[in-house]
Design an enzyme around this catalytic site. Sequence first.
Site, PDB file in Angstrom:
ATOM      1  N   THR A  96     -75.874  19.423   2.466  1.00 28.53           N
ATOM      2  CA  THR A  96     -74.991  20.164   3.373  1.00 28.53           C
ATOM      3  C   THR A  96     -74.799  19.333   4.632  1.00 28.53           C
ATOM      4  O   THR A  96     -75.762  19.104   5.366  1.00 28.53           O
ATOM      5  CB  THR A  96     -75.613  21.525   3.734  1.00 28.53           C
ATOM      6  OG1 THR A  96     -75.955  22.206   2.526  1.00 28.53           O
ATOM      7  CG2 THR A  96     -74.632  22.370   4.535  1.00 28.53           C
ATOM      8  N   LYS A 171     -68.788  25.436   1.631  1.00 32.03           N
ATOM      9  CA  LYS A 171     -70.243  25.592   1.785  1.00 32.03           C
ATOM     10  C   LYS A 171     -70.605  26.053   3.198  1.00 32.03           C
ATOM     11  O   LYS A 171     -71.463  26.927   3.387  1.00 32.03           O
ATOM     12  CB  LYS A 171     -70.905  24.249   1.448  1.00 32.03           C
ATOM     13  CG  LYS A 171     -72.364  24.149   1.796  1.00 32.03           C
ATOM     14  CD  LYS A 171     -73.223  25.072   0.960  1.00 32.03           C
ATOM     15  CE  LYS A 171     -74.677  25.000   1.393  1.00 32.03           C
ATOM     16  NZ  LYS A 171     -75.500  26.003   0.744  1.00 32.03           N
ATOM     17  N   LYS A 246     -79.381  23.641  11.203  1.00 36.76           N
ATOM     18  CA  LYS A 246     -78.350  22.628  10.991  1.00 36.76           C
ATOM     19  C   LYS A 246     -77.067  23.272  10.439  1.00 36.76           C
ATOM     20  O   LYS A 246     -75.976  23.082  10.989  1.00 36.76           O
ATOM     21  CB  LYS A 246     -78.850  21.572   9.999  1.00 36.76           C
ATOM     22  CG  LYS A 246     -77.784  20.575   9.585  1.00 36.76           C
ATOM     23  CD  LYS A 246     -78.159  19.789   8.333  1.00 36.76           C
ATOM     24  CE  LYS A 246     -78.147  20.634   7.091  1.00 36.76           C
ATOM     25  NZ  LYS A 246     -78.227  19.889   5.835  1.00 36.76           N
TER      26      LYS A 246
HETATM   27  P1  NAD Z   1     -85.875  18.588   1.666  1.00 36.74           P
HETATM   28  O1  NAD Z   1     -86.125  18.134   3.056  1.00 36.74           O
HETATM   29  O2  NAD Z   1     -86.898  19.383   0.938  1.00 36.74           O
HETATM   30  O3  NAD Z   1     -85.550  17.309   0.736  1.00 36.74           O
HETATM   31  C1  NAD Z   1     -84.855  16.181   1.178  1.00 36.74           C
HETATM   32  C2  NAD Z   1     -85.562  14.957   0.619  1.00 36.74           C
HETATM   33  O4  NAD Z   1     -84.843  13.781   1.038  1.00 36.74           O
HETATM   34  C3  NAD Z   1     -87.001  14.796   1.160  1.00 36.74           C
HETATM   35  O5  NAD Z   1     -87.919  14.715   0.072  1.00 36.74           O
HETATM   36  C4  NAD Z   1     -86.949  13.503   1.973  1.00 36.74           C
HETATM   37  O6  NAD Z   1     -88.156  12.748   1.902  1.00 36.74           O
HETATM   38  C5  NAD Z   1     -85.798  12.778   1.280  1.00 36.74           C
HETATM   39  N1  NAD Z   1     -85.216  11.728   2.100  1.00 36.74           N
HETATM   40  C6  NAD Z   1     -84.880  11.755   3.412  1.00 36.74           C
HETATM   41  N2  NAD Z   1     -84.347  10.577   3.794  1.00 36.74           N
HETATM   42  C7  NAD Z   1     -84.361   9.785   2.690  1.00 36.74           C
HETATM   43  C8  NAD Z   1     -83.957   8.461   2.434  1.00 36.74           C
HETATM   44  N3  NAD Z   1     -83.445   7.686   3.410  1.00 36.74           N
HETATM   45  N4  NAD Z   1     -84.116   7.955   1.192  1.00 36.74           N
HETATM   46  C9  NAD Z   1     -84.656   8.714   0.206  1.00 36.74           C
HETATM   47  N5  NAD Z   1     -85.057   9.993   0.382  1.00 36.74           N
HETATM   48  C10 NAD Z   1     -84.914  10.511   1.606  1.00 36.74           C
HETATM   49  O7  NAD Z   1     -84.478  19.346   1.718  1.00 36.74           O
HETATM   50  P2  NAD Z   1     -83.907  20.355   0.601  1.00 36.74           P
HETATM   51  O8  NAD Z   1     -84.288  21.743   0.936  1.00 36.74           O
HETATM   52  O9  NAD Z   1     -84.184  19.820  -0.759  1.00 36.74           O
HETATM   53  O10 NAD Z   1     -82.342  20.228   0.929  1.00 36.74           O
HETATM   54  C11 NAD Z   1     -81.600  19.081   0.590  1.00 36.74           C
HETATM   55  C12 NAD Z   1     -80.152  19.319   0.983  1.00 36.74           C
HETATM   56  O11 NAD Z   1     -79.647  20.440   0.236  1.00 36.74           O
HETATM   57  C13 NAD Z   1     -79.966  19.659   2.465  1.00 36.74           C
HETATM   58  O12 NAD Z   1     -78.781  19.065   2.938  1.00 36.74           O
HETATM   59  C14 NAD Z   1     -79.874  21.173   2.469  1.00 36.74           C
HETATM   60  O13 NAD Z   1     -79.144  21.664   3.586  1.00 36.74           O
HETATM   61  C15 NAD Z   1     -79.176  21.432   1.150  1.00 36.74           C
HETATM   62  N6  NAD Z   1     -79.473  22.743   0.571  1.00 36.74           N
HETATM   63  C16 NAD Z   1     -80.755  23.231   0.574  1.00 36.74           C
HETATM   64  C17 NAD Z   1     -81.002  24.491   0.022  1.00 36.74           C
HETATM   65  C18 NAD Z   1     -82.411  25.092   0.016  1.00 36.74           C
HETATM   66  O14 NAD Z   1     -82.539  26.285  -0.281  1.00 36.74           O
HETATM   67  N7  NAD Z   1     -83.459  24.325   0.291  1.00 36.74           N
HETATM   68  C19 NAD Z   1     -79.948  25.216  -0.551  1.00 36.74           C
HETATM   69  C20 NAD Z   1     -78.671  24.667  -0.586  1.00 36.74           C
HETATM   70  C21 NAD Z   1     -78.449  23.422  -0.011  1.00 36.74           C
END
Ligand code: NAD
Length: 311
Positions: A96, A171, A246
């Site tokens: 997102t 979204k 965010k």
């Molecule tokens: P999260 O923080 O659990 O996972 C993100 C991952 O990205 C982490 O494991 C982090 O180590 C990794 N990361 C960060 N920088 C990196 C890099 N340079 N190289 C490789 N890996 C890297 O977040 P999440 O909850 O899995 O969410 C991910 C995305 O999906 C976000 O943008 C969030 O807004 C969106 N989203 C989340 C949800 C939810 O319920 N958690 C629902 C819909 C959308």
Amino acid sequence: MAIIAFIGLGHMGQPMSAHLVAAGHTVRGVDLDASATQAAAARGVQIVPTIAAALDGADAAITSLPKPEHVRGVYGRPDGIFAHAASSTLLLDTSTVDVETSQWCHREAEARQLSFVDAPISGGTTGAEAHTLTFMLGGRPGDVDRAREVVGPMAGNVIACGAAGAGIAAKLVNNMMLFINVLAVSEGSQLAEQLGLDAHVFWDVARVSSGDSWALRTWYPVPGVVDKAAANNNFDATFSVDLARKDCGLAVQAGDETGVQLPAARLALTQLDTLVAEGLGAKDCTLVARFASPDGTLRGYDPARDAAASH
Ligand code: NAD
């Protein structure tokens, strides 16, 4: 079967990548966090050290990264996706981000004759585990058709929203509505408690009445009511305050840019800001229920357990 690079194996990326493995694809994963890579490896993802290694011969690359700056970095840096993707590799960002970051990805991809689709998701970690996520796709029609195939094993619904950036626009609006619903559920849950209602009985009523919402069904902020709700687990994040802040901030920013009045979203943002300022950004966003409680305490939340865990 395809080779798919998966960058970002966190709360969402981990179950999503596991479903691609289960569908028979070869999935090559990259993450900075060792606990994330270990958990993904246990689910069949081949962990590789670099984006270049993940992209080598890949049919598609999927990103699931926290914030716009991570997306710009992972795509744009010299050892990033744009530098290593082949023209045959379909690039999909499920993170997102703001509309401008998504448009930047589209512009930069087009300049290199690469195919990029904005592919944000809705459904939370429960939807990711159950492969019932909604995907909102934006991009050129041919690319969107290919993206539909790639996301199939992770999806309950796949909706083509329009041209570049249309998926992310949908979204942001959706999530703004979610966080307004979270406020409704927060206030409703606390008022029900104070009026002496049994939490489960009230939830049963609202679930089949006009107070129903996805937030009520999935994230009810009282312990013992909804199985996977953070309230059962000291409000450890299923969707963190930081990410909610965010998303809500990006929606309010879009309101500022378009002149749309968003008083309810601004209230949600203020509460999320307060939790961040209190150092609670890593907790679950449903902790905003605390602001509705008469004395600021919340059943199911014991700050002492956080303090103990950090020592
Ligand atoms: P999260 O923080 O659990 O996972 C993100 C991952 O990205 C982490 O494991 C982090 O180590 C990794 N990361 C960060 N920088 C990196 C890099 N340079 N190289 C490789 N890996 C890297 O977040 P999440 O909850 O899995 O969410 C991910 C995305 O999906 C976000 O943008 C969030 O807004 C969106 N989203 C989340 C949800 C939810 O319920 N958690 C629902 C819909 C959308």
